[in-house]
Design a protein around this motif. Structure first.
Motif, PDB file in Angstrom:
ATOM      1  N   ARG A 188       0.833  -1.205   0.000  1.00 18.97           N
ATOM      2  CA  ARG A 188       0.000   0.000   0.000  1.00 18.97           C
ATOM      3  C   ARG A 188       0.871   1.260   0.000  1.00 18.97           C
ATOM      4  O   ARG A 188       0.563   2.240  -0.673  1.00 18.97           O
ATOM      5  N   GLY A 206       0.951   3.819  -3.033  1.00 20.79           N
ATOM      6  CA  GLY A 206       0.607   5.209  -2.749  1.00 20.79           C
ATOM      7  C   GLY A 206       1.646   6.169  -3.296  1.00 20.79           C
ATOM      8  O   GLY A 206       1.317   7.230  -3.834  1.00 20.79           O
ATOM      9  N   GLU A 220       3.224   8.985   6.064  1.00 19.05           N
ATOM     10  CA  GLU A 220       2.417   9.523   4.972  1.00 19.05           C
ATOM     11  C   GLU A 220       3.109  10.717   4.316  1.00 19.05           C
ATOM     12  O   GLU A 220       3.068  10.881   3.089  1.00 19.05           O
ATOM     13  N   GLN A 240       5.884   9.505   2.266  1.00 15.77           N
ATOM     14  CA  GLN A 240       5.340   8.970   1.020  1.00 15.77           C
ATOM     15  C   GLN A 240       5.310  10.056  -0.052  1.00 15.77           C
ATOM     16  O   GLN A 240       5.681   9.812  -1.210  1.00 15.77           O
TER      17      GLN A 240
END
Length: 233
Positions: free
Chosen positions: A20, A24, A203, A206
């Motif tokens: 994931r 992403g 995040e 990312q």
């Protein structure tokens, strides 16, 4: 001897989370590429805009603003929310599109498409290798960063010198540097997931990984275009 990365014990949850995370990254990167392409084509399709930007001193702003934006973004991302970081990335992608509109004025549409396909294929292969290899690519980091600084500095100088020989050498060196950076940045993104999985920091990292890989592909494409693209008559 080359060091081998110590791999975490694979578990279904870890593997699913890592997938994931990487998907992403590539999703954010792909959306950024679409924004860049749309803006570049839109600007290049408007004679008024191209004249206003590339026929005036604004061309220097269009050329240098993305570099300034990346530096500012890197310094401020720690203070941003994840949503703000994503918005800033896509704003940067739009700004890069303005800068890259100039390639439509220099190269044929066919060669632009061909060179992007070549660059994307190279990127995909090297990124896959960076993701799957067990070798520690961080040992390349100093060499790659020195090479990146050299390529950027020489490119900026050559804007004023205008030497075709220097441009060819810079392009060849740049292809090697950004190919290596693609593998290293992919492996680093994978390692960051292990360190920050489940946190907001993961995040935001990312988004930073998407930016790094986006820049690698964009620069690889531009360098290959300079080396093998067909110019407009």
């Amino acid at each position: 001897m080359e060091r081998i990365l110590l791999r975490p014990l694979a578990t279904p949850d870890y593997d699913a989370g890592l997938r994931r995370h990487m998907i992403g990254i590539y999703r954010v990167m792909a959306l950024g590429l679409l924004v860049t392409a749309a803006v570049a084509f839109g600007v290049a399709s408007s004679p008024a805009l191209t004249a206003a930007i590339f026929g005036t001193p604004l061309k220097w702003v269009a050329m240098l603003a993305p570099l300034a934006f990346v530096m500012l973004f890197s310094f401020r991302i720690e203070r941003m929310t994840t949503a703000s970081a994503r918005l800033a990335f896509h704003g940067f992608a739009a700004l890069m599109g303005v800068s890259m509109a100039s390639i439509f004025l220099v190269f044929t549409a066919t060669s632009i498409a061909q060179m992007f396909l070549v660059a994307a294929t190279m990127f995909a292969g090297v990124s896959l290798w960076g993701y799957t290899t067990g070798r520690d690519l961080s040992r390349w980091s100093t060499f790659l960063m020195m090479g990146l600084i050299g390529v950027v500095a020489t490119s900026l100088i050559n804007i004023f010198v205008g030497s075709s020989a220097i441009q060819t050498l810079v392009s060849l060196a740049g292809v090697a540097v950004f190919t290596g950076l693609t593998a290293w940045d992919t492996q680093r993104a994978k390692s960051e997931y292990l360190a920050y999985a489940g946190s907001e920091q993961a995040e935001k990292l990312q988004v930073m990984s998407a930016l790094s890989l986006y820049l690698n592909l964009i620069n690889l494409f531009q360098l290959l275009l300079n080396l093998g693209g067909d110019r407009e008559n």
